[in-house]
Design an enzyme around this catalytic site. Structure first.
Site, mmCIF file in Angstrom:
data_model
loop_
_atom_site.group_PDB
_atom_site.id
_atom_site.type_symbol
_atom_site.label_atom_id
_atom_site.label_comp_id
_atom_site.label_asym_id
_atom_site.label_seq_id
_atom_site.Cartn_x
_atom_site.Cartn_y
_atom_site.Cartn_z
ATOM 1 N N GLY A 28 0.813 -1.219 0.000
ATOM 2 C CA GLY A 28 0.000 0.000 0.000
ATOM 3 C C GLY A 28 0.842 1.263 0.000
ATOM 4 N N GLU A 29 1.811 1.324 0.886
ATOM 5 C CA GLU A 29 2.692 2.493 0.952
ATOM 6 C C GLU A 29 3.519 2.622 -0.335
ATOM 7 O OE1 GLU A 29 2.531 0.210 3.384
ATOM 8 O OE2 GLU A 29 2.103 1.222 5.264
#
Length: 160
Positions: free
Chosen positions: A82-83
């Site tokens: 996600g990051e």
């Protein structure tokens, strides 16, 4: 005691506390390094680590050393998928605004590493300016070696 003197004493105490915390970090990270090593061996046996990221976690990576010699480096770290996915707009801006800088992109998971490497491989503009490496172990000598090898001018950590 005047307020100004109390502030100076408070700053001195904070500096001492910071020094003590850093000494404790150094001590425990050195003592725990063999346990980190065994943990990574275990993770490797569970197919959660591979030979390349195993070495990179100990700051053993000639690619990042050579990359650092090519120019100024911005170290960008994103823990997982996600990051990592959210970092690409920032990366594009950095590459546009700072043409003299390259990006060392670190992650901690195999999946995020695979996605980043794939994205780099599929974009010729990224291939010469971005490399991926696994995040080094948080141990005094490993981090010191990593920073010495990569010499980042700026560090950006992406959290979600």
């Amino acid at each position: 005691m005047p307020a100004g003197q109390a502030t100076i004493v408070g700053k001195a105490n904070m500096k001492n506390i910071g020094s003590i915390i850093f000494l404790l970090y150094k001590f425990f990270s050195i003592i725990l390094l063999p346990i980190f090593y065994l943990l990574i061996i275990y993770r490797k046996s569970q197919k959660k680590e591979c030979q390349i990221n195993y070495l990179q976690r100990f700051a053993i990576n000639k690619n990042s050393v050579n990359f650092a010699k090519q120019g100024k480096v911005i170290w960008l770290h994103a823990v997982s998928v996600g990051e990592s996915n959210s970092a690409w707009n920032l990366i594009d801006e950095i590459l546009t605004i700072l043409p003299d800088y390259n990006i060392l992109f670190t992650t901690t998971t195999v999946t995020s590493a695979q996605l980043i490497v794939q994205k780099i491989d599929n974009n010729p503009a990224y291939q010469t300016r971005i490399i991926h490496q696994y995040f080094p172990l948080d141990s005094y000598f490993v981090v010191k070696k990593f920073l010495r090898n990569t010499s980042p001018s700026l560090c950006i950590f992406i959290e979600s």
